[in-house]
Design an enzyme around this catalytic site. Structure first.
Site, mmCIF file in Angstrom:
data_model
loop_
_atom_site.group_PDB
_atom_site.id
_atom_site.type_symbol
_atom_site.label_atom_id
_atom_site.label_comp_id
_atom_site.label_asym_id
_atom_site.label_seq_id
_atom_site.Cartn_x
_atom_site.Cartn_y
_atom_site.Cartn_z
ATOM 1 C CG HIS A 46 -1.978 -1.034 1.194
ATOM 2 N ND1 HIS A 46 -2.883 -1.174 0.178
ATOM 3 C CD2 HIS A 46 -2.262 -2.026 2.084
ATOM 4 C CE1 HIS A 46 -3.689 -2.200 0.424
ATOM 5 N NE2 HIS A 46 -3.325 -2.732 1.569
ATOM 6 N NE ARG A 72 1.693 -4.086 3.832
ATOM 7 C CZ ARG A 72 0.569 -3.555 4.334
ATOM 8 N NH1 ARG A 72 -0.207 -4.288 5.112
ATOM 9 N NH2 ARG A 72 0.247 -2.303 4.087
ATOM 10 C CD GLU A 147 -3.852 -8.603 5.334
ATOM 11 O OE1 GLU A 147 -3.912 -7.411 5.688
ATOM 12 O OE2 GLU A 147 -3.128 -8.998 4.411
ATOM 13 C CG ASP A 173 -7.252 -5.404 5.222
ATOM 14 O OD1 ASP A 173 -8.276 -4.958 4.675
ATOM 15 O OD2 ASP A 173 -6.117 -5.214 4.783
#
Length: 258
Positions: A46, A72, A147, A173
């Site tokens: 993200h 990530r 998540e 999430d």
């Protein structure tokens, strides 16, 4: 802290604290990496970083001299996982893991044959951890994000996946996964907290690390006190906005009103 020392600490479930980077700003990342966080994680899912940003960010973390770099990755796929590791990441956080089978796929993508399916081409990472595949495997961490509804339902089996070093909670999430209408929805606070307990206990029972993203240092300390192994603090973009807003508020509050 060197990569092998960090990997050893995580596998021993020793508590560490890290910081989250979303901006493609190597100079800022280098400054953060000098503060003393045990790790700095670059958000390739993200965050606002492409591959060149991840490469520059990992170089900046190494230049900072006190933190190791995690990434990530954008997906549970051998390509982004391998590229992050080749660029010098000590480990990867893999999003949206729903099952033990998917966790095993993530592990395989981080390990060289015969232990896994990682393609050999270490590039920058060979400067720090050596060219031997066995040495790289011993130093490389792989963490599966919990998540989703399926990930939570299967968390015990995921934690027992051979070669998995730990799990990582994506709280936004996860809140949606347990029925929240939006992240931090107070209507599901109790079931959310119960999910956090289940995740950390599943990790402890399997002997692997449990990590979590937190909005600030106070919450990071709270989750570590509850039994989480590692916690990430907020992000550079959030702190930039918070600091700018606070300074503006101070100035406006001190100005005389007409």
């Amino acid at each position: 802290m060197n990569p092998l020392e960090f990997a050893t600490r995580i596998r021993a479930r020793e508590q560490v604290v890290g910081y989250w980077v979303t901006l493609d700003s190597p100079v800022a990342t280098e400054r953060i990496a000098r503060i003393g966080y045990d790790y700095v994680c670059l958000d390739g899912q993200h965050g606002l970083l492409g591959y060149s940003g991840l490469l520059a960010g990992l170089t900046a973390i190494d230049a900072g001299g006190t933190s190791v770099g995690l990434v990530r990755v954008e997906a549970n796929d051998p390509a982004p996982i391998g590229r992050a590791l080749d660029a010098g990441a000590t480990g990867v956080i893999v999003p949206l893991v729903d099952s033990a089978e998917q966790a095993a796929e993530a592990v395989a993508a981080t390990r060289y044959p015969p232990a896994g399916r990682r393609s050999y081409g270490p590039m920058r990472s060979a400067l720090r951890i050596g060219p031997k595949p066995a040495e790289a495997d011993a130093t490389t961490l792989v963490l599966a994000m919990i998540e989703t509804p399926a990930g939570l339902e299967n968390v015990e089996e995921i934690c027992r996946t051979r070669g998995l070093d730990g799990v990582y909670v994506g709280p936004s999430d996860l809140c949606l996964a347990v029925g929240g209408a939006y992240p931090n929805d107070p209507a599901v606070a109790e079931v959310f907290e119960a999910a956090l307990v289940r995740i950390r206990e599943a990790a402890a029972d399997a002997g692997v690390a449990a990590g979590i993203h937190t909005p600030d240092g106070e919450n990071a300390a709270k989750r570590l006190a509850e039994g989480y192994t590692f916690a990430s603090v907020s992000s550079d973009l959030v702190h930039l906005e918070q600091a700018a807003r606070a300074h503006l508020g101070t100035v406006r509050a001190s100005r005389p009103h007409p």
